[in-house]
Design an enzyme around this catalytic site. Structure first.
Site, PDB file in Angstrom:
ATOM      1  N   ALA A  65      56.921 -64.182 -31.335  1.00  0.00           N
ATOM      2  CA  ALA A  65      55.493 -63.835 -31.237  1.00  0.00           C
ATOM      3  C   ALA A  65      55.037 -63.594 -29.828  1.00  0.00           C
ATOM      4  O   ALA A  65      53.987 -63.084 -29.820  1.00  0.00           O
ATOM      5  CB  ALA A  65      54.819 -65.195 -31.823  1.00  0.00           C
ATOM      6  N   HIS A 103      56.214 -76.400 -27.478  1.00  0.00           N
ATOM      7  CA  HIS A 103      56.418 -75.176 -27.574  1.00  0.00           C
ATOM      8  C   HIS A 103      55.625 -74.200 -28.519  1.00  0.00           C
ATOM      9  O   HIS A 103      55.152 -73.187 -28.139  1.00  0.00           O
ATOM     10  CB  HIS A 103      58.041 -74.624 -27.475  1.00  0.00           C
TER      11      HIS A 103
END
Length: 175
Positions: free
Chosen positions: A58, A90
């Site tokens: 992403a 994360h």
């Protein structure tokens, strides 16, 4: 139990066809494939064409869109992927940074539909990606198409007070 209903705008319409780049991270391949299928269907229903490129994750989606904007001739973009919460922070970094980068590109005038899912678990992602259920890929494509329609509407307004834009140097119209 069904969620609350919401208004869906009528499909954008165009005099000239649109060309859209779908940028997808296939990290969760089955989910990504469903997102892409929904986006392709929506673009085709509006009479547009599309190409699909894959990036590793992403975080790379906005970078690929930026490269394409500088080096090709797409009218708009659809950002697709899926981030599922894990055990570390994360998740927050990927969700926030990819979304923020896409938002900044949009504020610079790019027509982007953001269909990067940010979910707690795989089941949520499956429901949202399914073209027969929430169809978030189709929704992201519809968003890009509506922004392209607005850009075309306002771009052809012929506004100006004697100044020319950077487009003139590229062979474009004056504004």
């Amino acid at each position: 139990m069904a969620g609350p209903s919401h208004y869906i705008m009528p499909r954008a319409e165009f005099d000239k066809p649109v060309k859209i780049l779908i940028v997808v991270s296939p990290y969760y391949k089955d989910i990504a494939d469903n997102l892409v299928a929904g986006a392709q269907s929506e673009i085709e229903a509006a009479g547009g064409t599309h190409e699909v490129v894959e990036v590793p994750g992403a975080l790379e989606i906005p970078t690929a869109i930026g490269i394409a904007e500088r080096m090709s001739n797409y009218d708009g973009y659809v950002a697709l992927g899926c981030v599922i919460r894990g055990e570390t922070t994360h998740y927050d970094t990927v969700c926030n940074d990819s979304s923020r980068a896409i938002q900044l590109q949009g504020l610079q005038g790019l027509c982007i539909g953001n269909g990067i899912l940010t979910v707690e678990n795989r089941k949520q992602a499956e429901v949202r990606a399914d073209p027969q259920d929430q169809n978030k890929g189709g929704g992201a494509a519809a968003a890009a198409l509506h922004l392209i329609a607005l850009a075309r509407k306002w771009g052809n307004a012929g506004k100006g007070v004697g100044f020319t834009s950077q487009l003139l140097a590229k062979g474009g119209d004056t504004v």
